[in-house]
Write a protein that holds these residues in place. Structure first.
Motif, PDB file in Angstrom:
ATOM      1  N   UNK A  70       7.088  13.419 -25.012  1.00  0.00           N
ATOM      2  CA  UNK A  70       7.487  13.802 -26.371  1.00  0.00           C
ATOM      3  C   UNK A  70       8.898  13.341 -26.743  1.00  0.00           C
ATOM      4  N   UNK A  71       9.877  13.394 -25.816  1.00  0.00           N
ATOM      5  CA  UNK A  71      11.238  12.975 -26.203  1.00  0.00           C
ATOM      6  C   UNK A  71      11.379  11.508 -26.574  1.00  0.00           C
ATOM      7  N   UNK A  72      10.310  10.711 -26.431  1.00  0.00           N
ATOM      8  CA  UNK A  72      10.388   9.325 -26.891  1.00  0.00           C
ATOM      9  C   UNK A  72      10.688   9.253 -28.388  1.00  0.00           C
ATOM     10  N   UNK A  90       4.128   5.108 -28.528  1.00  0.00           N
ATOM     11  CA  UNK A  90       3.798   6.170 -27.572  1.00  0.00           C
ATOM     12  C   UNK A  90       3.224   7.378 -28.309  1.00  0.00           C
ATOM     13  N   UNK A  91       3.859   7.746 -29.419  1.00  0.00           N
ATOM     14  CA  UNK A  91       3.396   8.883 -30.206  1.00  0.00           C
ATOM     15  C   UNK A  91       1.998   8.631 -30.761  1.00  0.00           C
ATOM     16  N   UNK A  92       1.768   7.423 -31.270  1.00  0.00           N
ATOM     17  CA  UNK A  92       0.466   7.085 -31.826  1.00  0.00           C
ATOM     18  C   UNK A  92      -0.610   7.105 -30.749  1.00  0.00           C
ATOM     19  N   UNK A  93      -0.287   6.596 -29.559  1.00  0.00           N
ATOM     20  CA  UNK A  93      -1.253   6.598 -28.461  1.00  0.00           C
ATOM     21  C   UNK A  93      -1.605   8.025 -28.050  1.00  0.00           C
ATOM     22  N   UNK A  94      -0.599   8.903 -28.027  1.00  0.00           N
ATOM     23  CA  UNK A  94      -0.866  10.306 -27.693  1.00  0.00           C
ATOM     24  C   UNK A  94      -1.790  10.936 -28.736  1.00  0.00           C
TER      25      UNK A  94
END
Length: 385
Positions: free
Chosen positions: A48-50, A335-339
């Motif tokens: 999440x901190x990304x 990264x957020x989109x992949x999650x």
């Protein structure tokens, strides 16, 4: 050891550590009889901190010595990861989560932050292929190392080894022959750096394709389990599909390293994402398990090639004063989109593997269509740096 070789070694070490840490933390939580939710929270705390990437990117763009900032981030990652591992099951869960979150906050500099300095080493387009290969090798070797070390020595030892690998990467990065920043005050501010992704047509279009395609990439491991079960009767068959995808990704990275992509990066990215959408749709109609395995391998190959094209696009179209911000912000959003893709696939798993693959293909195809329409409406090009 040449500067490029030191870069590649550091990249594999730190990206392998980051990829393996999620697996190691999950195994550690299970070994210490923590609730199932704790393992998931630890992984979330690491990823999440990304979202804090843009703030770190501004500092990297403004740093007189980017090597020092990167090295400190990698050392901080290793120390925080080790502290979190020691805390799991021994101290309140909040302590372990806080420590892992500190490591996660350094994460953007392990991915886009490191990629943003590659041009200083002068490897050209071939270098972007090498860089993409480090993601593939790190993403494969890290989890494998975590699992192997856990079996041989234990999960704590596995996570600590990964922490040491991150620190070793920092020691290598600080020796890289990077150009100094003579005018750090000229770096773009945070708002201006983020606006670059929207205002510059080629960057905007590549970013849109990257983010929508990342929904598919995040969903694929979840879809693979469901699809493998449907075709072969076991969840393990889904793991094989994931392995085939990883093998294809490594092959694709090797191919673009040996034979660098040529042409305009934005155009290359559009064609490769379109090919990904088509391959995903074809895989959805696989009549047999072996065909599905081959389809997932092709998907991995195309993903590696498209990833290399997006790296080239960021390096080509980003203004010099916001290079790190473009790389780090794009990586964080991906990264957020992949999650989100993984979460959506999990929530919609009842639809079945074929339907999910078709939905993924449609999403990636929509990304390409949106980029093409945007290009028609705003065809003005942005000069390369």
């Amino acid at each position: 050891m040449s500067g490029l070789l030191r870069y590649l070694t550091a990249a594999v070490l730190v990206r392998g550590a980051d990829s393996g840490a999620s697996v190691g933390l999950l195994l550690l939580a299970a070994d210490r009889h923590q609730p199932a939710a704790t393992g998931g929270l630890l992984v979330a705390a690491l990823t999440a901190p990304h979202l804090a990437g843009p703030w770190l990117a501004v500092r990297l763009d403004r740093a007189r010595d980017r090597r020092r900032l990167l090295a400190l981030a990698y050392l901080g990652y290793g120390i925080a990861l080790a502290a979190g591992a020691f805390a799991v099951g021994r101290l309140p869960a909040a302590v372990a989560l806080a420590a892992v979150a500190v490591a996660g906050a350094c994460g953007p500099l392990l991915t886009g932050g490191l990629s943003s300095v590659l041009d200083d080493l002068g490897p050209g387009r071939r270098g972007r292929g090498w860089d993409a290969l480090t993601y593939g090798v790190g993403g494969t070797a890290g989890p494998a190392a975590a699992a192997t070390l856990t079996a041989l020595a234990g999960p704590l030892e596995a996570v600590l080894t990964l922490a040491v690998a991150a620190g070793a990467a920092g020691a290598l990065v600080v020796t890289l022959p990077l150009a100094g920043h003579a005018r750090p005050e000229d770096a773009a501010g945070l708002r201006a750096g983020l606006a670059v992704l929207v205002r510059r047509g080629p960057l905007r279009r590549v970013t849109v394709m990257t983010l929508l395609a990342a929904l598919e990439l995040g969903a694929l491991p979840v879809v693979a389990v469901r699809f493998g079960t449907e075709l072969h009767g076991t969840a393990a068959a889904g793991a094989t599909l994931t392995v085939a995808y990883g093998a294809g990704s490594l092959l694709g990275s090797a191919l673009v390293t040996a034979w660098p992509l040529r042409g305009e990066p934005e155009v290359l990215a559009a064609w490769l994402f379109a090919a990904m959408a088509a391959a995903t749709a074809v895989s959805a109609f696989a009549p047999a398990y072996a065909v599905a395995v081959a389809g997932f391998a092709v998907l991995g190959l195309l993903n590696a090639m498209s990833f290399t094209a997006t790296l080239s696009a960021r390096g080509r179209y980003a203004p010099a004063g916001a290079l790190a911000q473009v790389f780090v912000t794009s990586a964080g959003l991906k990264v957020t989109s992949a999650a989100a893709g993984a979460a959506l696939a999990g929530a919609a798993s009842g639809l079945g593997g074929r339907a999910l693959l078709l939905a993924a293909a449609a999403t990636t195809g929509l990304a390409v269509a949106a980029a093409v329409v945007d290009g028609k409406l705003s065809p003005a090009s942005v000069p390369a740096r």
